[in-house]
Design a protein around this motif. Structure first.
Motif, PDB file in Angstrom:
ATOM      1  N   ASN A 401       0.730  -1.469  -0.102  1.00 54.62           N
ATOM      2  CA  ASN A 401      -0.095  -0.017   0.130  1.00 54.62           C
ATOM      3  C   ASN A 401       0.777   1.098   0.109  1.00 54.62           C
ATOM      4  OD1 ASN A 401      -2.648   1.237   0.127  1.00 54.62           O
ATOM      5  ND2 ASN A 401      -2.205   1.653   2.224  1.00 54.62           N
ATOM      6  N   VAL A 402       2.184   1.248   0.015  1.00 51.81           N
ATOM      7  CA  VAL A 402       3.079   2.405   0.365  1.00 51.81           C
ATOM      8  C   VAL A 402       3.990   2.303  -0.880  1.00 51.81           C
ATOM      9  CG1 VAL A 402       4.420   3.746   1.742  1.00 51.81           C
ATOM     10  CG2 VAL A 402       2.642   2.492   2.730  1.00 51.81           C
ATOM     11  N   ALA A 403       3.885   2.990  -1.752  1.00 49.05           N
ATOM     12  CA  ALA A 403       4.686   2.975  -3.148  1.00 49.05           C
ATOM     13  C   ALA A 403       6.324   3.393  -2.590  1.00 49.05           C
ATOM     14  CB  ALA A 403       4.465   4.060  -4.014  1.00 49.05           C
ATOM     15  N   THR A 404       6.411   4.111  -1.747  1.00 44.37           N
ATOM     16  CA  THR A 404       7.835   4.475  -1.273  1.00 44.37           C
ATOM     17  C   THR A 404       8.470   3.225  -0.174  1.00 44.37           C
ATOM     18  OG1 THR A 404       6.922   6.094   0.178  1.00 44.37           O
ATOM     19  CG2 THR A 404       7.466   6.880  -1.961  1.00 44.37           C
ATOM     20  N   SER A 405       7.834   2.389   0.053  1.00 43.11           N
ATOM     21  CA  SER A 405       8.362   1.724   1.219  1.00 43.11           C
ATOM     22  C   SER A 405       9.522   0.827   0.700  1.00 43.11           C
ATOM     23  CB  SER A 405       7.316   0.753   1.529  1.00 43.11           C
ATOM     24  OG  SER A 405       6.913  -0.268   0.470  1.00 43.11           O
ATOM     25  N   ALA A 406      10.333   0.151   1.639  1.00 42.77           N
ATOM     26  CA  ALA A 406      11.570  -0.707   1.522  1.00 42.77           C
ATOM     27  C   ALA A 406      11.180  -1.933   0.671  1.00 42.77           C
ATOM     28  CB  ALA A 406      11.782  -1.046   2.751  1.00 42.77           C
ATOM     29  N   MET A 407       9.672  -2.363   0.816  1.00 45.03           N
ATOM     30  CA  MET A 407       9.347  -3.451   0.245  1.00 45.03           C
ATOM     31  C   MET A 407       9.354  -3.166  -1.355  1.00 45.03           C
ATOM     32  SD  MET A 407       8.635  -6.664   1.728  1.00 45.03           S
ATOM     33  CE  MET A 407       7.461  -6.065   3.268  1.00 45.03           C
ATOM     34  N   VAL A 408       8.897  -2.137  -1.690  1.00 47.27           N
ATOM     35  CA  VAL A 408       8.838  -1.897  -3.066  1.00 47.27           C
ATOM     36  C   VAL A 408      10.137  -1.701  -3.517  1.00 47.27           C
ATOM     37  CG1 VAL A 408       7.777  -0.196  -4.928  1.00 47.27           C
ATOM     38  CG2 VAL A 408       6.279  -0.998  -2.756  1.00 47.27           C
ATOM     39  N   ARG A 409      11.020  -1.002  -2.708  1.00 43.97           N
ATOM     40  CA  ARG A 409      12.230  -0.842  -3.391  1.00 43.97           C
ATOM     41  C   ARG A 409      13.163  -1.884  -3.483  1.00 43.97           C
ATOM     42  NH1 ARG A 409      11.795   3.014   0.596  1.00 43.97           N
ATOM     43  NH2 ARG A 409      13.734   2.234   1.826  1.00 43.97           N
ATOM     44  N   GLU A 410      12.941  -3.068  -2.864  1.00 45.19           N
ATOM     45  CA  GLU A 410      13.670  -4.290  -2.824  1.00 45.19           C
ATOM     46  C   GLU A 410      13.077  -5.423  -3.478  1.00 45.19           C
ATOM     47  OE1 GLU A 410      15.275  -5.477   0.883  1.00 45.19           O
ATOM     48  OE2 GLU A 410      15.414  -3.515   1.635  1.00 45.19           O
ATOM     49  N   CYS A 411      11.966  -5.099  -4.074  1.00 44.53           N
ATOM     50  CA  CYS A 411      11.349  -6.173  -4.968  1.00 44.53           C
ATOM     51  C   CYS A 411      11.627  -5.883  -6.321  1.00 44.53           C
ATOM     52  CB  CYS A 411       9.829  -6.519  -4.779  1.00 44.53           C
ATOM     53  SG  CYS A 411       9.672  -7.224  -3.264  1.00 44.53           S
ATOM     54  N   GLU A 412      11.581  -7.085  -7.148  1.00 41.59           N
ATOM     55  CA  GLU A 412      11.812  -6.586  -8.841  1.00 41.59           C
ATOM     56  C   GLU A 412      10.342  -6.034  -9.501  1.00 41.59           C
ATOM     57  OE1 GLU A 412      13.368  -9.314 -12.407  1.00 41.59           O
ATOM     58  OE2 GLU A 412      12.499 -10.439 -10.793  1.00 41.59           O
ATOM     59  N   LEU A 413       9.479  -6.494  -8.941  1.00 46.39           N
ATOM     60  CA  LEU A 413       8.022  -6.060  -9.422  1.00 46.39           C
ATOM     61  C   LEU A 413       7.167  -5.519  -8.058  1.00 46.39           C
ATOM     62  CD1 LEU A 413       7.375  -9.150 -11.921  1.00 46.39           C
ATOM     63  CD2 LEU A 413       8.473  -6.919 -12.338  1.00 46.39           C
ATOM     64  N   ALA A 414       6.206  -4.776  -8.578  1.00 43.34           N
ATOM     65  CA  ALA A 414       5.344  -4.270  -7.536  1.00 43.34           C
ATOM     66  C   ALA A 414       3.853  -4.170  -7.867  1.00 43.34           C
ATOM     67  CB  ALA A 414       5.977  -2.987  -7.052  1.00 43.34           C
ATOM     68  N   TYR A 415       2.858  -4.327  -7.202  1.00 43.20           N
ATOM     69  CA  TYR A 415       1.434  -3.756  -7.531  1.00 43.20           C
ATOM     70  C   TYR A 415       1.194  -2.989  -6.167  1.00 43.20           C
ATOM     71  CZ  TYR A 415      -3.366  -3.063  -8.998  1.00 43.20           C
ATOM     72  OH  TYR A 415      -4.333  -2.779  -9.237  1.00 43.20           O
ATOM     73  N   ILE A 416       0.953  -1.716  -6.582  1.00 38.58           N
ATOM     74  CA  ILE A 416       0.477  -0.765  -5.304  1.00 38.58           C
ATOM     75  C   ILE A 416      -0.899  -0.566  -5.283  1.00 38.58           C
ATOM     76  CG2 ILE A 416       0.881   1.626  -4.563  1.00 38.58           C
ATOM     77  CD1 ILE A 416       3.530   0.004  -4.982  1.00 38.58           C
ATOM     78  N   THR A 417      -1.662  -1.076  -4.010  1.00 36.11           N
ATOM     79  CA  THR A 417      -2.834  -0.796  -3.799  1.00 36.11           C
ATOM     80  C   THR A 417      -3.179   0.529  -3.499  1.00 36.11           C
ATOM     81  OG1 THR A 417      -2.612  -1.590  -1.513  1.00 36.11           O
ATOM     82  CG2 THR A 417      -3.117  -3.350  -2.919  1.00 36.11           C
ATOM     83  N   ARG A 418      -4.120   0.947  -3.462  1.00 33.65           N
ATOM     84  CA  ARG A 418      -4.591   2.101  -3.254  1.00 33.65           C
ATOM     85  C   ARG A 418      -5.551   2.642  -2.085  1.00 33.65           C
ATOM     86  NH1 ARG A 418      -5.187   4.618  -9.473  1.00 33.65           N
ATOM     87  NH2 ARG A 418      -3.067   4.163  -9.987  1.00 33.65           N
ATOM     88  N   ALA A 419      -5.367   1.692  -0.969  1.00 39.02           N
ATOM     89  CA  ALA A 419      -6.231   1.858   0.151  1.00 39.02           C
ATOM     90  C   ALA A 419      -6.155   3.311   0.797  1.00 39.02           C
ATOM     91  CB  ALA A 419      -5.826   0.927   1.072  1.00 39.02           C
ATOM     92  N   GLY A 420      -5.278   4.227   0.702  1.00 33.65           N
ATOM     93  CA  GLY A 420      -4.843   5.369   1.418  1.00 33.65           C
ATOM     94  C   GLY A 420      -4.321   5.110   2.813  1.00 33.65           C
ATOM     95  N   VAL A 421      -4.193   6.003   3.778  1.00 31.36           N
ATOM     96  CA  VAL A 421      -3.815   5.691   4.785  1.00 31.36           C
ATOM     97  C   VAL A 421      -4.815   4.901   5.544  1.00 31.36           C
ATOM     98  CG1 VAL A 421      -3.032   6.961   6.980  1.00 31.36           C
ATOM     99  CG2 VAL A 421      -2.544   8.033   4.716  1.00 31.36           C
ATOM    100  N   GLU A 422      -4.347   3.996   6.418  1.00 28.17           N
ATOM    101  CA  GLU A 422      -5.275   3.297   7.316  1.00 28.17           C
ATOM    102  C   GLU A 422      -4.619   3.295   8.732  1.00 28.17           C
ATOM    103  OE1 GLU A 422      -6.966  -0.995   6.788  1.00 28.17           O
ATOM    104  OE2 GLU A 422      -4.816  -1.156   7.234  1.00 28.17           O
ATOM    105  N   ILE A 423      -5.479   4.197   9.486  1.00 26.99           N
ATOM    106  CA  ILE A 423      -4.992   4.437  11.021  1.00 26.99           C
ATOM    107  C   ILE A 423      -5.367   3.382  12.067  1.00 26.99           C
ATOM    108  CG2 ILE A 423      -5.368   6.158  12.718  1.00 26.99           C
ATOM    109  CD1 ILE A 423      -5.561   8.134  10.565  1.00 26.99           C
ATOM    110  N   GLY A 424      -6.562   2.696  11.724  1.00 28.76           N
ATOM    111  CA  GLY A 424      -6.912   1.855  12.551  1.00 28.76           C
ATOM    112  C   GLY A 424      -5.963   0.607  12.665  1.00 28.76           C
ATOM    113  N   VAL A 425      -5.552   0.187  13.925  1.00 28.08           N
ATOM    114  CA  VAL A 425      -4.697  -1.003  13.932  1.00 28.08           C
ATOM    115  C   VAL A 425      -4.988  -2.302  13.300  1.00 28.08           C
ATOM    116  CG1 VAL A 425      -3.187  -2.356  15.489  1.00 28.08           C
ATOM    117  CG2 VAL A 425      -3.186   0.062  15.980  1.00 28.08           C
TER     118      VAL A 425
END
Length: 635
Positions: A401-425
């Motif tokens: 859900n976060v395009a700038t995250s470490a997971m996106v940077r470290e993976c070869e491919l990505a699909y970014i969901t667009r849930a928006g900010v989720e505050i509830g734990v």
């Protein structure tokens, strides 16, 4: 999970630090604090390190710093999720070192420090520092770092800091100040996320999340593993773990527009309720523009901003899928296994990320390793990803859900969901958008393997585009679920049943109930009832059953009769054409329509509402349940 904000500026930075903590509250925490080089009576020079700490919310910390008129040009702030030591003021960050010897009233602190992560060799360091006369006042692993920096200090904070981090084993993001250098802040990261923010007028920031700096700066540098940064007024230096200087070519400055206004509650009672009702929009945004299923939807973006390798090539080269995830994301992966094997014909294995790297596995270089994470910073999942890569499985894709995250940077491919900010734990819209992304991945893989006809593709895409409307109809069931919640609020245990692809949905429903209402809840494949769990069934044990009209319906009906025969009370979410009727001991809510392969996305929403309203009836802290954190950045 723990949050860091730090700054070096020409203005009073305390309001910015506290505001940053408020924007990190969604991560979950049990204490918070701020420390600054306090200003003297002239308001121009430092009079020493001062701090304020609280085990209440950031709002109370703000009242405290205002009452004490805490001001400073350089400071650090922190929200803590307890690992070592109970939630208490003495364990809250920032931590101080006063030097060796007993601490005297009014004694000046020499080092102030905040830390995310876990130091694995803290006990050995603690014994060593105690032998040198350092007095420990907390139960944390963090305090050893403050004393270690002090013990190594010889007039240059950055040199002492580098020598200190070289001795640390474990994960950390750090921000450190020294009383003798009031215009300096040093930081480093290893295993925990940290960013550098470049402000106007020569002020600079560090933070664990770009959201903390929303409205302050959008110029962000993502620090890589082992990076150290030396911040001073008007300038900064970056070094890698080998001590080599880094420029903008190696660590480019990016413009990141973090969301600062997404936290308005509006007419809702809690953020979780708001986020449940945002799911139609979130799903619509996640699949927006998907007119056809093409593997290029899953192309990644590399750290230098250039387009990643073509997904089509990767999909042609793989013959199985390994999914790595934790918690709610793990359950979305379990649903995806049914889709991938049933629709795409690709073998799929789903692993709990925190367990995967601690066992001997058989790597296959033709595996697509799929990580699933709402934040993209989940420590266990990142570690599992790196372990899989070390075994030679280099084809990687993340659903995040976060395009700038470490997971996106470290993976070869990505699909970014667009849930928006989720505050509830307790995750809701992040889960359903993950499912949407994973279904698209299934179709893309099916297409690449020649298992998806044009007619099938059109049918599935039509169904996906109808999801927001279908979800609105499910949300209209809320009054009936409020009625159920009144019964559940009086119980201390519950069972959830599902079969096939809906078993992971039962698992997710049980997780939601226990997360926020503190009711003990377990989920089972309904066919497993007679192999043990049936012993628990009484009239005091509500049994929630997910009952879509699929090929397992008749088997499920038999399992439900097993419950009724033992005096159990059933709460059934049934498709309209299942012919399951309400009766004594049988409460039925009818789903608006049968949604076939996409049914899990609809059936989970009533379970979210049931958990939410049960928690409200029990008076728990829905958005910030005890002992839990939103973004789990420690192992």
């Amino acid at each position: 999970m723990c949050g860091i904000v730090g700054a070096v500026s020409y203005r009073n930075i305390v309001p910015v630090l506290v505001q940053g903590l408020q924007r990190l509250e969604y991560r979950g925490y049990d204490s918070c604090g701020v420390a600054v080089h306090a200003l003297d009576a002239t308001g121009t020079r430092s009079s020493g390190l001062t701090r304020a700490r609280s085990t209440a919310r950031v709002a109370e910390l703000l009242e405290q710093v205002q009452a004490e008129n805490l001001q400073g040009f350089t400071g650090i702030a922190h929200t803590r999720w307890a690992t070592h030591g109970e939630p208490a003021v003495r364990n809250a960050h920032p931590h101080f070192s006063y030097g060796p010897g007993d601490i005297q009233p009014g004694q000046a602190a020499r080092v102030a420090l905040v830390h995310n992560g876990i130091i694995e060799n803290y006990e050995a360091l603690r014994r060593e520092l105690q032998a040198k006369g350092y007095v420990f006042v907390s139960q944390t692993d963090t305090e050893v770092i403050a004393h270690l920096v002090d013990s190594l200090y010889d007039g240059d904070l950055f040199e002492a800091f580098q020598a200190a981090v070289a001795r640390l084993h474990g994960a950390y993001a750090l921000a450190v100040m020294h009383k003798d250098e009031p215009e300096r802040l040093v930081s480093a990261r290893a295993g925990s996320p940290l960013i550098l923010g470049l402000g106007e007028g020569g002020e600079h920031f560090v933070a664990s999340d770009a959201m903390a700096l929303a409205g302050v700066t959008d110029q962000i540098v993502y620090l890589e593993e082992g990076d150290r940064v030396d911040l001073q007024r008007g300038r900064y230096w970056l070094l890698d773990k080998a001590g080599q200087a880094l420029g903008t070519e190696q660590r480019p400055v990016r413009t990141v527009h973090a969301h600062s206004g997404a936290a308005e509650l509006g007419p809702y009672r809690h953020y979780m309720q708001k986020e449940i009702f945002e799911q139609p929009r979130a799903i619509g945004d996640t699949i927006e523009g998907v007119l056809c299923i093409v593997p290029e939807l899953f192309d990644g973006v590399s750290a230098d901003g250039k387009a990643g390798a073509a997904a089509w090539r990767v999909f042609q080269e793989i013959d199985n899928v390994l999914i790595l995830a934790c918690g709610t994301s793990y359950y979305s992966g379990c649903v995806a296994k049914y889709w991938l094997e049933g629709l795409a014909g690709i073998p799929c294995q789903v692993e709990v990320a925190s367990e995967y790297r601690y066992r001997t596995s058989v790597p296959n270089p033709r595996t697509l390793v799929v990580t699933i994470s709402q934040s993209g910073e989940t420590a266990d999942t990142l570690a599992a990803l790196r372990h899989a890569q070390s075994l030679g499985m280099t084809h990687t894709l993340t659903v995040c859900n976060v395009a700038t995250s470490a997971m996106v940077r470290e993976c070869e491919l990505a699909y970014i969901t667009r849930a928006g900010v989720e505050i509830g734990v307790a995750s809701t819209k992040a889960f359903t958008t993950q499912l949407a992304g994973l279904f698209l991945l299934t179709l893309a893989l099916a297409q690449s393997k020649g298992r998806l006809s044009e007619e099938q593709e059109a049918r599935y895409l039509t169904a996906m585009r109808h999801l927001p409307v279908a979800l609105q109809a499910v949300l209209a069931l809320e009054p009936q679920l409020i009625s159920w919640a009144g019964e559940f609020a009086q119980r201390e245990n519950a069972l959830f049943l599902g079969r096939g692809i809906h078993y992971p949905i039962a698992l997710e429903g049980a997780l939601k109930l226990k997360e926020i209402s503190y009711i003990h809840a377990e989920a089972y494949p309904a066919g497993e009832l007679k192999h043990g769990p049936l012993a628990l069934v009484t009239s005091a044990m509500p049994v929630v059953t997910v009952a879509p009209n699929d090929e397992l319906l008749e088997k499920l009906k038999s399992n439900m009769q097993e419950v009724r025969a033992r005096g159990g009370v059933l709460y059934v979410l049934a498709d309209a054409d299942t012919h399951i009727e309400s009766a004594e001991g049988m409460h039925v809510i009818r789903m608006p329509e049968n949604y076939g392969a996409l049914s899990p996305i609809l059936h989970v929403v009533p379970l979210q509402l049931l958990a939410y309203h049960t928690a409200c009836a029990r008076g728990t802290d829905v958005d910030k349940p005890r002992n839990l954190a939103k973004s789990v950045t420690v192992e």
